[in-house]
Design a protein around this motif. Sequence first.
Motif, PDB file in Angstrom:
ATOM      1  N   LEU A 178      75.478  11.480  11.979  1.00  0.00           N
ATOM      2  CA  LEU A 178      75.834  10.708  13.174  1.00  0.00           C
ATOM      3  C   LEU A 178      74.589  10.357  13.968  1.00  0.00           C
ATOM      4  CD1 LEU A 178      79.038  12.319  14.751  1.00  0.00           C
ATOM      5  CD2 LEU A 178      78.749   9.920  14.124  1.00  0.00           C
ATOM      6  N   LYS A 179      74.499   9.107  14.402  1.00  0.00           N
ATOM      7  CA  LYS A 179      73.417   8.713  15.290  1.00  0.00           C
ATOM      8  C   LYS A 179      73.648   9.312  16.673  1.00  0.00           C
ATOM      9  CE  LYS A 179      72.482   4.332  12.963  1.00  0.00           C
ATOM     10  NZ  LYS A 179      72.415   2.856  13.084  1.00  0.00           N
ATOM     11  N   ASP A 180      72.605   9.401  17.481  1.00  0.00           N
ATOM     12  CA  ASP A 180      72.752   9.903  18.847  1.00  0.00           C
ATOM     13  C   ASP A 180      73.774   9.040  19.593  1.00  0.00           C
ATOM     14  OD1 ASP A 180      70.925  11.871  18.434  1.00  0.00           O
ATOM     15  OD2 ASP A 180      69.250  10.839  19.386  1.00  0.00           O
ATOM     16  N   GLY A 181      74.757   9.696  20.186  1.00  0.00           N
ATOM     17  CA  GLY A 181      75.801   8.968  20.896  1.00  0.00           C
ATOM     18  C   GLY A 181      76.896   8.446  19.986  1.00  0.00           C
ATOM     19  N   GLY A 182      76.798   8.764  18.693  1.00  0.00           N
ATOM     20  CA  GLY A 182      77.803   8.293  17.738  1.00  0.00           C
ATOM     21  C   GLY A 182      79.127   9.026  17.879  1.00  0.00           C
ATOM     22  N   TYR A 183      80.179   8.405  17.364  1.00  0.00           N
ATOM     23  CA  TYR A 183      81.533   8.954  17.482  1.00  0.00           C
ATOM     24  C   TYR A 183      82.057   9.481  16.156  1.00  0.00           C
ATOM     25  CZ  TYR A 183      82.079   6.922  22.149  1.00  0.00           C
ATOM     26  OH  TYR A 183      81.942   6.632  23.481  1.00  0.00           O
ATOM     27  N   LEU A 184      82.795  10.583  16.248  1.00  0.00           N
ATOM     28  CA  LEU A 184      83.595  11.097  15.132  1.00  0.00           C
ATOM     29  C   LEU A 184      85.043  10.966  15.552  1.00  0.00           C
ATOM     30  CD1 LEU A 184      83.926  12.601  12.422  1.00  0.00           C
ATOM     31  CD2 LEU A 184      83.697  14.753  13.694  1.00  0.00           C
ATOM     32  N   LEU A 185      85.860  10.372  14.692  1.00  0.00           N
ATOM     33  CA  LEU A 185      87.238  10.081  15.066  1.00  0.00           C
ATOM     34  C   LEU A 185      88.174  10.412  13.914  1.00  0.00           C
ATOM     35  CD1 LEU A 185      88.021   7.091  17.285  1.00  0.00           C
ATOM     36  CD2 LEU A 185      89.633   7.657  15.494  1.00  0.00           C
ATOM     37  N   TYR A 186      89.232  11.168  14.221  1.00  0.00           N
ATOM     38  CA  TYR A 186      90.171  11.625  13.200  1.00  0.00           C
ATOM     39  C   TYR A 186      91.595  11.180  13.490  1.00  0.00           C
ATOM     40  CZ  TYR A 186      86.898  15.391  11.722  1.00  0.00           C
ATOM     41  OH  TYR A 186      85.844  16.129  11.256  1.00  0.00           O
ATOM     42  N   GLU A 187      92.362  10.982  12.428  1.00  0.00           N
ATOM     43  CA  GLU A 187      93.814  11.083  12.540  1.00  0.00           C
ATOM     44  C   GLU A 187      94.157  12.545  12.287  1.00  0.00           C
ATOM     45  OE1 GLU A 187      97.986   9.756  10.412  1.00  0.00           O
ATOM     46  OE2 GLU A 187      96.334   8.330  10.440  1.00  0.00           O
ATOM     47  N   ILE A 188      95.122  13.080  13.055  1.00  0.00           N
ATOM     48  CA  ILE A 188      95.501  14.491  12.925  1.00  0.00           C
ATOM     49  C   ILE A 188      97.013  14.637  12.828  1.00  0.00           C
ATOM     50  CG2 ILE A 188      93.487  15.336  14.204  1.00  0.00           C
ATOM     51  CD1 ILE A 188      95.547  15.730  16.607  1.00  0.00           C
ATOM     52  N   GLY A 189      97.450  15.840  12.423  1.00  0.00           N
ATOM     53  CA  GLY A 189      98.854  16.189  12.511  1.00  0.00           C
ATOM     54  C   GLY A 189      99.218  16.485  13.960  1.00  0.00           C
ATOM     55  N   HIS A 190     100.488  16.394  14.289  1.00  0.00           N
ATOM     56  CA  HIS A 190     100.933  16.472  15.694  1.00  0.00           C
ATOM     57  C   HIS A 190     100.595  17.792  16.377  1.00  0.00           C
ATOM     58  CE1 HIS A 190     104.380  19.220  15.098  1.00  0.00           C
ATOM     59  NE2 HIS A 190     104.390  18.714  13.879  1.00  0.00           N
ATOM     60  N   ASP A 191     100.353  18.854  15.593  1.00  0.00           N
ATOM     61  CA  ASP A 191     100.097  20.172  16.184  1.00  0.00           C
ATOM     62  C   ASP A 191      98.653  20.654  15.950  1.00  0.00           C
ATOM     63  OD1 ASP A 191     100.313  20.478  13.454  1.00  0.00           O
ATOM     64  OD2 ASP A 191     101.659  22.211  13.537  1.00  0.00           O
ATOM     65  N   GLN A 192      97.738  19.724  15.664  1.00  0.00           N
ATOM     66  CA  GLN A 192      96.375  20.122  15.285  1.00  0.00           C
ATOM     67  C   GLN A 192      95.301  19.758  16.308  1.00  0.00           C
ATOM     68  OE1 GLN A 192      96.467  18.071  11.453  1.00  0.00           O
ATOM     69  NE2 GLN A 192      96.625  20.026  10.382  1.00  0.00           N
ATOM     70  N   ALA A 193      95.693  19.154  17.415  1.00  0.00           N
ATOM     71  CA  ALA A 193      94.702  18.654  18.378  1.00  0.00           C
ATOM     72  C   ALA A 193      93.801  19.766  18.919  1.00  0.00           C
ATOM     73  CB  ALA A 193      95.403  17.936  19.532  1.00  0.00           C
ATOM     74  N   GLU A 194      94.390  20.876  19.285  1.00  0.00           N
ATOM     75  CA  GLU A 194      93.606  21.967  19.881  1.00  0.00           C
ATOM     76  C   GLU A 194      92.582  22.510  18.893  1.00  0.00           C
ATOM     77  OE1 GLU A 194      94.252  26.335  22.069  1.00  0.00           O
ATOM     78  OE2 GLU A 194      95.994  25.114  21.517  1.00  0.00           O
TER      79      GLU A 194
END
Length: 223
Positions: free
Chosen positions: A176-192
């Motif tokens: 990841l570059k500085d300031g870059g984003y990581l973005l996921y799709e998750i299951g409904h109970d996995q956010a935490e």
Amino acid sequence: RYKELIQKRKEHVPLQYILGTQEFMGYTFKVTPDVLIPRADTETVLEEVLDQLKQSKKPDTILDICTGSGCIAISLALILNPEVCIGTDISEKALKIAKANGENLAPMVKFIQSDLFENVTGSYDLIISNPPYITTEECGKLMPEVKDHEPMLALDGKEDGLYFYRRITEESVAHLKDGGYLLYEIGHDQAEAVSGFMKEQGFYDIKVICDLAGLDRVVRGRR
């Protein structure tokens, strides 16, 4: 012929595999049993990317891990026109479909076979992934259309469903570059849990986004 196709549907073959296509973000993608069928919920992930762009500059380099049919990488390439857009998958069969979709819709997208970051080089403004996230136990309880026809390789997130989030989050730091984003799709109970993995690796501006049903669907972090 029509009766033959109706019989397939009676046997729980997904309609998308019968027709051979699925709409996603307004584009038509080829799908076979070698790839997961693109879902409307996953459009929520892409809409978050587009919404984020209103607040920051457009990502010039995009990496889609576990690309499957290529629907995420191709859609982002068509909408954002980045300088570099790469999709990776461990499955040769899935990549064959992704490449066919790329040739048809967005020839600039490059697809490579890779076990997550194994064959990935360079660094990116955005790393995005819809990895396998269903627990091995739950995989056996899915509806017949899913468990009997969609590729288990794209569904099984191992014992706790979080295996790939741990690995991708940890390994993404080097890409990841500085300031870059990581973005996921998750299951409904996995956010935490997924947010916790990001915090452990030094991500900030971590945000959870809900889908249209009001369920947690996206986790986004910045590094």
